[in-house]
Design an enzyme around this catalytic site. Sequence first.
Site, PDB file in Angstrom:
ATOM      1  N   LYS A  35       0.794  -1.019   0.018  1.00 57.80           N
ATOM      2  CA  LYS A  35       0.096  -0.123  -0.024  1.00 57.80           C
ATOM      3  C   LYS A  35       0.934   1.368   0.206  1.00 57.80           C
ATOM      4  O   LYS A  35       0.602   1.960  -0.559  1.00 57.80           O
ATOM      5  CB  LYS A  35      -0.844  -0.060   1.283  1.00 57.80           C
ATOM      6  CG  LYS A  35      -1.875   1.074   1.225  1.00 57.80           C
ATOM      7  CD  LYS A  35      -2.915   1.096   2.617  1.00 57.80           C
ATOM      8  CE  LYS A  35      -3.698   2.335   2.460  1.00 57.80           C
ATOM      9  NZ  LYS A  35      -4.698   2.189   3.623  1.00 57.80           N
ATOM     10  N   HIS A  40       2.782   5.913  -2.467  1.00 55.65           N
ATOM     11  CA  HIS A  40       3.830   6.902  -2.556  1.00 55.65           C
ATOM     12  C   HIS A  40       4.874   6.975  -3.503  1.00 55.65           C
ATOM     13  O   HIS A  40       5.572   7.985  -3.265  1.00 55.65           O
ATOM     14  CB  HIS A  40       4.229   7.050  -0.908  1.00 55.65           C
ATOM     15  CG  HIS A  40       3.152   7.438   0.173  1.00 55.65           C
ATOM     16  ND1 HIS A  40       2.544   8.498   0.013  1.00 55.65           N
ATOM     17  CD2 HIS A  40       2.226   6.594   0.938  1.00 55.65           C
ATOM     18  CE1 HIS A  40       1.585   8.424   0.997  1.00 55.65           C
ATOM     19  NE2 HIS A  40       1.358   7.249   1.662  1.00 55.65           N
ATOM     20  N   PRO A  70      -7.486  13.722   0.937  1.00 57.55           N
ATOM     21  CA  PRO A  70      -7.072  15.241   0.985  1.00 57.55           C
ATOM     22  C   PRO A  70      -5.716  15.547   0.861  1.00 57.55           C
ATOM     23  O   PRO A  70      -5.552  16.307   0.039  1.00 57.55           O
ATOM     24  CB  PRO A  70      -7.536  15.455   2.407  1.00 57.55           C
ATOM     25  CG  PRO A  70      -7.949  14.260   3.128  1.00 57.55           C
ATOM     26  CD  PRO A  70      -7.930  13.138   2.282  1.00 57.55           C
ATOM     27  N   ARG A 113      -2.564  18.216  -2.977  1.00 58.25           N
ATOM     28  CA  ARG A 113      -3.521  18.667  -2.075  1.00 58.25           C
ATOM     29  C   ARG A 113      -4.984  18.990  -2.653  1.00 58.25           C
ATOM     30  O   ARG A 113      -4.936  19.735  -3.445  1.00 58.25           O
ATOM     31  CB  ARG A 113      -3.185  20.011  -1.241  1.00 58.25           C
ATOM     32  CG  ARG A 113      -2.064  19.718  -0.420  1.00 58.25           C
ATOM     33  CD  ARG A 113      -1.784  21.006   0.606  1.00 58.25           C
ATOM     34  NE  ARG A 113      -0.638  20.774   1.488  1.00 58.25           N
ATOM     35  CZ  ARG A 113      -0.575  19.958   2.475  1.00 58.25           C
ATOM     36  NH1 ARG A 113      -1.759  19.589   2.983  1.00 58.25           N
ATOM     37  NH2 ARG A 113       0.493  19.784   3.200  1.00 58.25           N
ATOM     38  N   HIS A 147       4.185   3.353   5.739  1.00 59.88           N
ATOM     39  CA  HIS A 147       3.306   4.622   6.209  1.00 59.88           C
ATOM     40  C   HIS A 147       3.987   5.494   5.970  1.00 59.88           C
ATOM     41  O   HIS A 147       5.478   5.982   6.495  1.00 59.88           O
ATOM     42  CB  HIS A 147       2.852   4.748   7.707  1.00 59.88           C
ATOM     43  CG  HIS A 147       2.156   5.900   8.077  1.00 59.88           C
ATOM     44  ND1 HIS A 147       0.843   6.416   7.628  1.00 59.88           N
ATOM     45  CD2 HIS A 147       2.296   7.051   8.883  1.00 59.88           C
ATOM     46  CE1 HIS A 147       0.518   7.347   8.027  1.00 59.88           C
ATOM     47  NE2 HIS A 147       1.445   7.750   8.789  1.00 59.88           N
TER      48      HIS A 147
END
Length: 152
Positions: A35, A40, A70, A113, A147
């Site tokens: 993930k 990323h 977001p 963003r 993460h």
Amino acid sequence: MGLEKSFILFSLLVLVLGWVQPSLGVESRESSADKFKRQHMDPESPSKSSPTYCNQMMKRQGMTKGSCKPVNTFVHEPLEDVQAICSQGQVTCKNGRNNCHKSSSTLHITECRLKGSSKYPNCEYTTTDSQKHIIIACEGNPLVPVHYDDTV
């Protein structure tokens, strides 16, 4: 007769589960490390992203399904370089855990963003390129990124 009905119902249940399970989507079987890579990592992109980069990548990488994520950051460095951060300076994560690591050098990143006026399903993002340090959480043996915690 009751045993026969039970067998038929059980067989139907197995058949239905066989149809439903494959449609559960990739996310349900995706590891935290996979993930992280999907959300990323983009080592192939050029050093400067186009203004529509975030709109395209957020959709392509599945971050506009059901809602608009977001904020997201893409790292434009080889995966090996990002994995190496797991052996660099340990710092406290935003959530208070102690499994975060800060990159010792700046990396090329693109920050996406969500625009204030943007609403699902028409997710629109601003695209900002920069060179910054990143903080990632790592887990496992060997340690791998799971993460994206922050940009500094």
